[in-house]
Write a protein that holds these residues in place. Structure first.
Motif, PDB file in Angstrom:
ATOM      1  N   ASP A   1       0.834  -1.211   0.000  1.00  0.00           N
ATOM      2  CA  ASP A   1       0.000   0.000   0.000  1.00  0.00           C
ATOM      3  C   ASP A   1       0.865   1.255   0.000  1.00  0.00           C
ATOM      4  O   ASP A   1       0.829   2.068   0.925  1.00  0.00           O
ATOM      5  CB  ASP A   1      -0.965   0.002   1.187  1.00  0.00           C
ATOM      6  N   VAL A   2       1.654   1.404  -1.056  1.00  0.00           N
ATOM      7  CA  VAL A   2       2.530   2.567  -1.197  1.00  0.00           C
ATOM      8  C   VAL A   2       2.242   3.259  -2.526  1.00  0.00           C
ATOM      9  O   VAL A   2       1.707   2.654  -3.458  1.00  0.00           O
ATOM     10  CB  VAL A   2       4.030   2.177  -1.148  1.00  0.00           C
ATOM     11  N   THR A   3       2.596   4.523  -2.581  1.00  0.00           N
ATOM     12  CA  THR A   3       2.496   5.279  -3.828  1.00  0.00           C
ATOM     13  C   THR A   3       3.862   5.254  -4.486  1.00  0.00           C
ATOM     14  O   THR A   3       4.832   5.780  -3.934  1.00  0.00           O
ATOM     15  CB  THR A   3       2.073   6.737  -3.563  1.00  0.00           C
ATOM     16  N   VAL A   4       3.957   4.627  -5.655  1.00  0.00           N
ATOM     17  CA  VAL A   4       5.249   4.461  -6.323  1.00  0.00           C
ATOM     18  C   VAL A   4       5.554   5.707  -7.149  1.00  0.00           C
ATOM     19  O   VAL A   4       4.809   6.060  -8.056  1.00  0.00           O
ATOM     20  CB  VAL A   4       5.251   3.208  -7.225  1.00  0.00           C
ATOM     21  N   LYS A   5       6.651   6.358  -6.830  1.00  0.00           N
ATOM     22  CA  LYS A   5       7.048   7.590  -7.512  1.00  0.00           C
ATOM     23  C   LYS A   5       8.222   7.372  -8.472  1.00  0.00           C
ATOM     24  O   LYS A   5       8.400   8.127  -9.416  1.00  0.00           O
ATOM     25  CB  LYS A   5       7.426   8.640  -6.469  1.00  0.00           C
ATOM     26  N   ASP A   6       9.027   6.357  -8.201  1.00  0.00           N
ATOM     27  CA  ASP A   6      10.220   6.100  -8.992  1.00  0.00           C
ATOM     28  C   ASP A   6       9.891   5.181 -10.161  1.00  0.00           C
ATOM     29  O   ASP A   6       9.337   4.091  -9.960  1.00  0.00           O
ATOM     30  CB  ASP A   6      11.287   5.467  -8.089  1.00  0.00           C
ATOM     31  N   PRO A   7      10.212   5.554 -11.401  1.00  0.00           N
ATOM     32  CA  PRO A   7       9.854   4.727 -12.562  1.00  0.00           C
ATOM     33  C   PRO A   7      10.516   3.355 -12.575  1.00  0.00           C
ATOM     34  O   PRO A   7       9.913   2.388 -13.049  1.00  0.00           O
ATOM     35  CB  PRO A   7      10.296   5.578 -13.753  1.00  0.00           C
ATOM     36  N   VAL A   8      11.750   3.248 -12.068  1.00  0.00           N
ATOM     37  CA  VAL A   8      12.411   1.943 -12.033  1.00  0.00           C
ATOM     38  C   VAL A   8      11.727   1.049 -11.008  1.00  0.00           C
ATOM     39  O   VAL A   8      11.466  -0.132 -11.264  1.00  0.00           O
ATOM     40  CB  VAL A   8      13.918   2.085 -11.723  1.00  0.00           C
ATOM     41  N   LEU A   9      11.386   1.610  -9.856  1.00  0.00           N
ATOM     42  CA  LEU A   9      10.666   0.844  -8.844  1.00  0.00           C
ATOM     43  C   LEU A   9       9.300   0.415  -9.380  1.00  0.00           C
ATOM     44  O   LEU A   9       8.851  -0.708  -9.139  1.00  0.00           O
ATOM     45  CB  LEU A   9      10.493   1.671  -7.571  1.00  0.00           C
ATOM     46  N   SER A  10       8.651   1.292 -10.115  1.00  0.00           N
ATOM     47  CA  SER A  10       7.355   0.960 -10.706  1.00  0.00           C
ATOM     48  C   SER A  10       7.485  -0.247 -11.630  1.00  0.00           C
ATOM     49  O   SER A  10       6.651  -1.168 -11.599  1.00  0.00           O
ATOM     50  CB  SER A  10       6.807   2.169 -11.482  1.00  0.00           C
ATOM     51  N   LYS A  11       8.529  -0.270 -12.431  1.00  0.00           N
ATOM     52  CA  LYS A  11       8.759  -1.391 -13.339  1.00  0.00           C
ATOM     53  C   LYS A  11       9.029  -2.677 -12.556  1.00  0.00           C
ATOM     54  O   LYS A  11       8.525  -3.753 -12.903  1.00  0.00           O
ATOM     55  CB  LYS A  11       9.935  -1.065 -14.275  1.00  0.00           C
ATOM     56  N   MET A  12       9.810  -2.567 -11.489  1.00  0.00           N
ATOM     57  CA  MET A  12      10.130  -3.739 -10.689  1.00  0.00           C
ATOM     58  C   MET A  12       8.883  -4.318 -10.028  1.00  0.00           C
ATOM     59  O   MET A  12       8.694  -5.537  -9.989  1.00  0.00           O
ATOM     60  CB  MET A  12      11.187  -3.383  -9.634  1.00  0.00           C
ATOM     61  N   MET A  13       8.031  -3.443  -9.506  1.00  0.00           N
ATOM     62  CA  MET A  13       6.827  -3.923  -8.832  1.00  0.00           C
ATOM     63  C   MET A  13       5.845  -4.524  -9.830  1.00  0.00           C
ATOM     64  O   MET A  13       5.079  -5.435  -9.497  1.00  0.00           O
ATOM     65  CB  MET A  13       6.203  -2.793  -8.014  1.00  0.00           C
ATOM     66  N   GLU A  14       5.876  -4.049 -11.059  1.00  0.00           N
ATOM     67  CA  GLU A  14       5.061  -4.646 -12.110  1.00  0.00           C
ATOM     68  C   GLU A  14       5.592  -6.040 -12.442  1.00  0.00           C
ATOM     69  O   GLU A  14       4.812  -6.994 -12.576  1.00  0.00           O
ATOM     70  CB  GLU A  14       5.089  -3.756 -13.356  1.00  0.00           C
ATOM     71  N   MET A  15       6.904  -6.174 -12.550  1.00  0.00           N
ATOM     72  CA  MET A  15       7.514  -7.475 -12.805  1.00  0.00           C
ATOM     73  C   MET A  15       7.226  -8.453 -11.676  1.00  0.00           C
ATOM     74  O   MET A  15       7.017  -9.650 -11.900  1.00  0.00           O
ATOM     75  CB  MET A  15       9.029  -7.325 -12.991  1.00  0.00           C
ATOM     76  N   ALA A  16       7.227  -7.936 -10.442  1.00  0.00           N
ATOM     77  CA  ALA A  16       7.062  -8.793  -9.273  1.00  0.00           C
ATOM     78  C   ALA A  16       5.686  -9.451  -9.213  1.00  0.00           C
ATOM     79  O   ALA A  16       5.492 -10.422  -8.464  1.00  0.00           O
ATOM     80  CB  ALA A  16       7.313  -7.988  -8.001  1.00  0.00           C
ATOM     81  N   LYS A  17       4.738  -8.956  -9.984  1.00  0.00           N
ATOM     82  CA  LYS A  17       3.407  -9.575 -10.010  1.00  0.00           C
ATOM     83  C   LYS A  17       3.475 -10.989 -10.583  1.00  0.00           C
ATOM     84  O   LYS A  17       2.610 -11.812 -10.305  1.00  0.00           O
ATOM     85  CB  LYS A  17       2.441  -8.708 -10.818  1.00  0.00           C
ATOM     86  N   ASN A  18       4.485 -11.241 -11.409  1.00  0.00           N
ATOM     87  CA  ASN A  18       4.712 -12.590 -11.951  1.00  0.00           C
ATOM     88  C   ASN A  18       6.027 -13.098 -11.373  1.00  0.00           C
ATOM     89  O   ASN A  18       7.085 -12.981 -11.989  1.00  0.00           O
ATOM     90  CB  ASN A  18       4.787 -12.553 -13.478  1.00  0.00           C
ATOM     91  N   SER A  19       5.957 -13.603 -10.160  1.00  0.00           N
ATOM     92  CA  SER A  19       7.187 -14.007  -9.481  1.00  0.00           C
ATOM     93  C   SER A  19       7.096 -15.442  -8.982  1.00  0.00           C
ATOM     94  O   SER A  19       6.014 -16.009  -8.817  1.00  0.00           O
ATOM     95  CB  SER A  19       7.485 -13.067  -8.304  1.00  0.00           C
TER      96      SER A  19
END
Length: 423
Positions: free
Chosen positions: A352-370
């Protein structure tokens, strides 16, 4: 009225005036901490950021001072275990996850936190799994991050060379060839001087695209082993990329490899989420992002290895448990998770965080398929660990002195001495 009474009244008035004046002075002084909570960590690269994160807590809790002490990773586990055995440990210890946590639980050095840190219930199982006691199922730490793995790449180098994010393994190799022809190191990589753990991460980056998301469960149930052709294929693929690794691969350590990427001398780097903040702090001008390692077929759904990095635990012999528990509740809060994401740029334990960093955003998107980071999550519970064997032989495998099949067999033989599949 006697002269004595007058003198007493004057003296009392003077004392009262001095007291009022002192009270006024004291009220303008900053509040002093009534309790100092010591916190030990191995993340020396995060020192400045961690001080900022915990300063936010201190401002809201002026009665508590947090004394964060950092020890290099190579020395940390030994220092902590020695201190705990001697009753000289910190109030709060940053703890490794999974098998590396269990000896401290079994030794009675940590308090369970299930009843004292309510926000633990708002964290996903992927985070909590690394902080759970294997025997009793209780939670002995507050997780702070669930990192995942991928291929970091220099966006400017890719653009200058006309390279797009590879959709297949064939595309990936073609990109490496193009980079090498241009005099650019395709992949900064090396495992010298105790850095073989970074090579293990490389296998974790490549593996899920070959053995798939269900392989971890097969390993846990005993239906598969490290000698499975799918795992051997992951080792082979890591080895066959040697022509694109840093020159003098066997003599390159982790620090040198990261500097090659950070300085723009290398185009890619196999790593975990924790590199994001470190890369940015060392070179704020570096333009980079991350992608999952590609599969043979462009239609294959790509998965990433994920794991619980560690947690913060309450030392049983702490003399400041009330204050330390208050600090631990802060580390479990949404406020801490947001600050962690903002300051360090890698996925926090809470979602439950607001993602501001684009690299972190990409990582958290990738992490959905882990899928769980196999050698860490599944096979570091007892010695000999799968990691210890992999790290001791992987350079020889890449150099062609040990066959991937032999390394896989050695890993399986090591864990078979203690691993009992779930029935």
């Amino acid at each position: 009225m006697s002269m004595l009474s007058i003198n007493r009244r004057a003296a009392l008035g003077l004392i009262g005036g001095l007291a009022a004046a002192c009270a006024g002075i004291i009220s303008t002084l900053p509040a002093r901490a009534d309790s100092t909570v010591t916190l030990w960590s191995w993340r020396t690269e995060d020192e400045a950021a961690m001080h900022r994160i915990f300063e936010a807590f201190e401002k809201k809790n002026p009665d508590i001072k947090i004394d964060i002490q950092f020890t290099p990773d190579a020395d940390y586990q030994n220092r902590l275990s020695t201190a705990l055995r001697g009753g000289r440990g910190p109030d709060i210890a940053q703890l490794k996850a999974y098998g590396e946590l269990q000896p401290f639980i079994e030794g009675g050095y940590l308090d369970a936190l299930d009843d004292s840190v309510a926000e633990l219930k708002n964290m996903p199982d992927a985070a909590l799994g690394g902080a759970r006691g294997r025997a009793d199922g209780k939670l002995y730490g507050v997780p702070y991050s669930v990192p995942m793995m991928g291929v970091f790449y220099n966006e400017e180098i890719f653009a200058a060379q006309g390279i797009e994010i590879p959709k297949t393994y064939k595309d990936f190799v073609a990109a490496c060839e193009k980079l090498k022809a241009a005099g650019i190191t395709p992949i900064a990589n090396g495992g010298a001087n105790g850095s073989a753990w970074e090579l293990e991460i490389g296998v974790g980056v490549i593996g899920p695209t070959l053995y798939g998301p269900g392989f971890y469960d097969e390993m846990m149930s005993g239906k598969a082993s490290f000698e499975d052709p799918r795992y051997v294929a992951a080792l082979k693929r890591f080895a066959e990329l040697k022509p694109y690794y840093s020159d003098g691969f066997a003599g390159i350590d982790y620090t040198t490899a990261t500097q090659q990427f950070i300085s723009g001398k290398a185009a890619m780097f196999f790593g975990g989420s924790f590199e994001n903040g470190s890369f940015k702090s060392q070179n704020p001008k570096l333009k980079f992002s991350i992608f999952p390692f590609p599969a043979d077929d462009a239609s294959t759904k790509l998965y990433t290895s994920a794991f619980s990095d560690g947690s913060y635990g309450l030392v049983s012999e702490s003399q400041n448990k009330e204050a330390a528990t208050k600090v631990l509740n802060y580390t479990a809060s949404a406020e801490f998770a947001q600050a962690f994401a903002d300051e360090l740029g890698w996925p926090p334990a809470r979602t439950d965080v607001t993602v501001k960093d684009p690299v972190l955003s990409k990582m958290m998107e990738m992490a959905k398929n882990s899928t769980p980071y196999l050698t860490l999550v599944g096979f570091r519970w007892q010695a000999p660990t799968a990691s210890s064997v992999l790290q001791s032989e992987i350079i020889d495998m890449v150099e062609g002195n040990v066959a991937p099949e032999k390394l896989a067999a050695d890993m399986q033989a090591a864990v078979a001495t203690w691993f009992k599949p779930k029935q």
